[in-house]
Scaffold this active site. Sequence first.
Site, mmCIF file in Angstrom:
data_model
loop_
_atom_site.group_PDB
_atom_site.id
_atom_site.type_symbol
_atom_site.label_atom_id
_atom_site.label_comp_id
_atom_site.label_asym_id
_atom_site.label_seq_id
_atom_site.Cartn_x
_atom_site.Cartn_y
_atom_site.Cartn_z
ATOM 1 C CD GLU A 60 39.751 32.754 33.856
ATOM 2 O OE1 GLU A 60 39.588 32.148 34.926
ATOM 3 O OE2 GLU A 60 38.808 32.983 33.051
ATOM 4 C CB VAL A 81 29.460 36.210 27.228
ATOM 5 C CG1 VAL A 81 27.954 36.059 27.387
ATOM 6 C CG2 VAL A 81 29.819 36.754 25.850
ATOM 7 C CB ILE A 82 29.263 37.502 32.987
ATOM 8 C CG1 ILE A 82 30.772 37.703 32.783
ATOM 9 C CG2 ILE A 82 28.985 36.851 34.349
ATOM 10 C CD1 ILE A 82 31.385 38.752 33.695
ATOM 11 C CG HIS A 89 29.995 32.140 39.543
ATOM 12 N ND1 HIS A 89 31.240 31.838 40.052
ATOM 13 C CD2 HIS A 89 30.137 32.151 38.193
ATOM 14 C CE1 HIS A 89 32.093 31.678 39.057
ATOM 15 N NE2 HIS A 89 31.445 31.858 37.924
ATOM 16 C CG PHE A 114 34.257 47.046 30.081
ATOM 17 C CD1 PHE A 114 35.022 46.303 30.956
ATOM 18 C CD2 PHE A 114 32.879 46.966 30.171
ATOM 19 C CE1 PHE A 114 34.428 45.494 31.915
ATOM 20 C CE2 PHE A 114 32.267 46.162 31.123
ATOM 21 C CZ PHE A 114 33.046 45.427 31.996
#
Length: 158
Positions: A60, A81-82, A89, A114
């Site tokens: 988002e 945070v990924i 995914h 970023f």
Amino acid sequence: MSGAGAPGAAERIDGTGLRVVIVAGAWHEEIANGLIAGAERTLEAAGASWSIARVPGSFELPVASKAALEAGADAVVALGVIIRGGTPHFEYVSAAATDGLTRVALNTGKPVGFGVLTLDDEAQGLDRAGLPGSTEDKGAEAAHAALATAVALRALRG
């Protein structure tokens, strides 16, 4: 260390008069809160005015960043945070966030710092979140990049 060779984040930037929005995802709260705190410290030290918009996750970030810039912000600091899991995914969300934020910056002509961490595990995030014991402060670095770019664009545009 991944931050080796990074530009001088300690360099003082005059952000007076700049309006910045920190757009931050809510996933992995401890790491995300560390990133936000680092960005806040940097913006405060530069004299920029700032606010925070929280979104559910990194996917988002682009749409919220675009809305903030279209509403008059001079720059956005996008923080998320990924963490890699056992499915594709991770790749989809990482690519969507990166590509989306790039398009937002190019389409609005305004900087997007970023600060989206793409990690193999939580320990990597804790090491980069600017928390006590962390070796890096990626939130501060993203805020510095957004401010430095906003100042450079201001000079280029006269």
